[in-house]
Design a protein around this motif. Structure first.
Motif, short mmCIF file in Angstrom:
data_model
loop_
_atom_site.label_atom_id
_atom_site.label_comp_id
_atom_site.label_asym_id
_atom_site.label_seq_id
_atom_site.Cartn_x
_atom_site.Cartn_y
_atom_site.Cartn_z
N UNK A 33 3.68 4.90 10.25
CA UNK A 33 3.67 3.76 9.34
C UNK A 33 2.30 3.69 8.70
N UNK A 34 2.25 3.67 7.38
CA UNK A 34 0.98 3.64 6.68
C UNK A 34 0.84 2.42 5.80
N UNK A 35 -0.35 1.87 5.71
CA UNK A 35 -0.64 0.75 4.81
C UNK A 35 -1.69 1.18 3.81
N UNK A 36 -1.49 0.76 2.55
CA UNK A 36 -2.43 1.10 1.49
C UNK A 36 -2.50 -0.07 0.51
N UNK A 37 -3.43 0.00 -0.45
CA UNK A 37 -3.72 -1.16 -1.29
C UNK A 37 -3.17 -1.15 -2.69
N UNK A 38 -2.27 -0.21 -3.02
CA UNK A 38 -1.61 -0.22 -4.32
C UNK A 38 -0.29 0.50 -4.19
N UNK A 39 0.61 0.25 -5.14
CA UNK A 39 1.92 0.90 -5.08
C UNK A 39 1.80 2.41 -5.25
N UNK A 40 0.86 2.86 -6.08
CA UNK A 40 0.66 4.30 -6.24
C UNK A 40 0.19 4.93 -4.94
N UNK A 41 -0.70 4.24 -4.24
CA UNK A 41 -1.19 4.76 -2.96
C UNK A 41 -0.08 4.77 -1.91
N UNK A 42 0.77 3.75 -1.95
CA UNK A 42 1.90 3.69 -1.02
C UNK A 42 2.82 4.89 -1.24
N UNK A 43 3.09 5.21 -2.50
CA UNK A 43 3.94 6.36 -2.79
C UNK A 43 3.29 7.65 -2.31
N UNK A 44 1.99 7.74 -2.48
CA UNK A 44 1.26 8.92 -2.02
C UNK A 44 1.39 9.08 -0.50
N UNK A 45 1.25 7.98 0.22
CA UNK A 45 1.38 8.02 1.68
C UNK A 45 2.79 8.46 2.09
N UNK A 46 3.79 7.99 1.36
CA UNK A 46 5.16 8.43 1.63
C UNK A 46 5.32 9.91 1.35
N UNK A 47 4.70 10.38 0.26
CA UNK A 47 4.78 11.80 -0.09
C UNK A 47 4.13 12.68 0.98
N UNK A 48 3.14 12.12 1.69
CA UNK A 48 2.49 12.87 2.77
C UNK A 48 3.38 12.99 4.00
N UNK B 62 -1.52 -5.63 0.12
CA UNK B 62 -1.97 -6.68 -0.78
C UNK B 62 -0.82 -7.51 -1.34
N UNK B 63 0.40 -6.99 -1.29
CA UNK B 63 1.53 -7.69 -1.91
C UNK B 63 2.58 -8.17 -0.93
N UNK B 64 2.48 -7.78 0.34
CA UNK B 64 3.46 -8.27 1.32
C UNK B 64 3.24 -9.76 1.57
N UNK B 65 4.30 -10.46 2.00
CA UNK B 65 4.17 -11.88 2.26
C UNK B 65 3.20 -12.16 3.40
N UNK B 66 3.25 -11.32 4.43
CA UNK B 66 2.29 -11.44 5.53
C UNK B 66 2.18 -10.09 6.21
#
Length: 299
Positions: free
Chosen positions: A181-196, A205-209
């Motif tokens: 499970x990875x956390x990152x600070x932008x949607x582009x970074x999130x996609x990059x983590x998934x690609x890894x 930064x955008x989750x409710x909590x």
């Protein structure tokens, strides 16, 4: 006359965010081989690494594991360069070297003791020795593999998962059969983590909590947390750890620029006792002379 570009510290920054006014870029005479003393090398800088630990060196603290920068003197840190002259038997002109004693200068003279020759790049850029073959990746290896000893099927949470260290943690853990499970600070970074290869990734930064995001991603809890950020994220992770979980404390970048009023105070330390957690604080430079480094390079 040819000049040498030098980046120095103009003023230290005990707290708060550094600004350009804290640094000075100047021109200085180019060092020559005639100035070499026994055991020294003249290096032309190819690449420099700007790393999070350097923020602490700007503070002027005297109780850290690494010395603070000094006002009026050049910044130094990790780098890669080429030897242009040498008075040391083990180094010759043209050798590519790396190490943690690189001054932020176009060219500089230093003791050869702070450097290591790169024997062969095998077609890779020498810059790789500051990244995938360098300190960030070895940091990921030590924290994840050497200290936390992951087991196939376990769940690992990685903060700053798209960063230089975090992205390697993701890949090392996935290669060993962990649920990542990875956390990152932008949607582009999130996609990059998934690609890894991460199984789940979210934008903190955008989750409710943070708590609900971690619980949704790991309803059965976290076995290993690789912490790069500290602060609230660490606090929430503590609450979501499984019994006998392990935490690799690599860094706390969310707090590096915090003033006394802004600093986050951890509230969930009781879970260290309640869940029998193990927290590993580590400094990667201490592992270069251990078997872990050979194992890392081999892998």
């Amino acid at each position: 006359m040819t000049t040498n570009t030098v980046v120095t510290i103009n003023k230290l920054v005990p707290s708060g965010a550094p600004t350009l006014e804290n640094f000075k870029v100047a021109a200085a005479p180019v060092p020559t081989k005639d100035a070499l003393k026994d055991g020294e090398i003249l290096v032309r800088t190819l690449y420099l690494s700007c790393d999070p630990y350097m923020r602490g060196r700007l503070s002027g603290r005297t109780d850290s594991y690494v010395a603070s920068f000094e006002a009026g003197k050049p910044i130094d840190g990790l780098g890669v360069g080429v030897v242009e002259a040498s008075s040391h038997a083990d180094y010759k002109e043209g050798d590519i070297v790396t190490g943690g004693a690189f001054k932020w200068e176009t060219r500089f003279i230093a003791s050869a003791k702070g450097f290591t020759k790169i024997p062969s790049t095998n077609g890779m850029s020498p810059a790789s020795f500051l990244g995938v073959l360098g300190m960030p990746s070895f940091t990921a290896y030590v924290g994840t593999i050497t200290l936390c000893k992951p087991k196939q099927g376990e769940t690992i949470l990685v903060s700053a998962a798209s960063g230089a260290v975090g992205q390697m943690v993701v890949q090392l853990a996935k290669a060993r059969g962990l649920r990542v499970i990875g956390a990152a600070g932008s949607d582009d970074k999130v996609q990059y983590v998934k690609d890894l290869g991460a199984d789940v990734a979210f934008n903190y930064k955008t989750v409710k909590s943070l708590g609900s995001a971690i619980r949704d991603a790991a309803p059965n809890g976290i076995d290993i947390y690789f912490d790069n950020v500290g602060g609230e994220f660490l606090d929430v992770a503590l609450k979501n750890m499984r019994p006998n979980g392990r935490i690799a404390e690599c860094g706390m970048i969310s707090q590096y620029n915090a003033t006394a009023e802004e600093a986050y105070h951890i509230q969930n330390l009781a879970y260290v006792v309640m869940k029998k957690l193990t927290i590993y604080g580590f400094i990667v430079s201490e592992y270069y002379t251990t078997p872990a480094y050979g194992e890392f390079i081999k892998e």
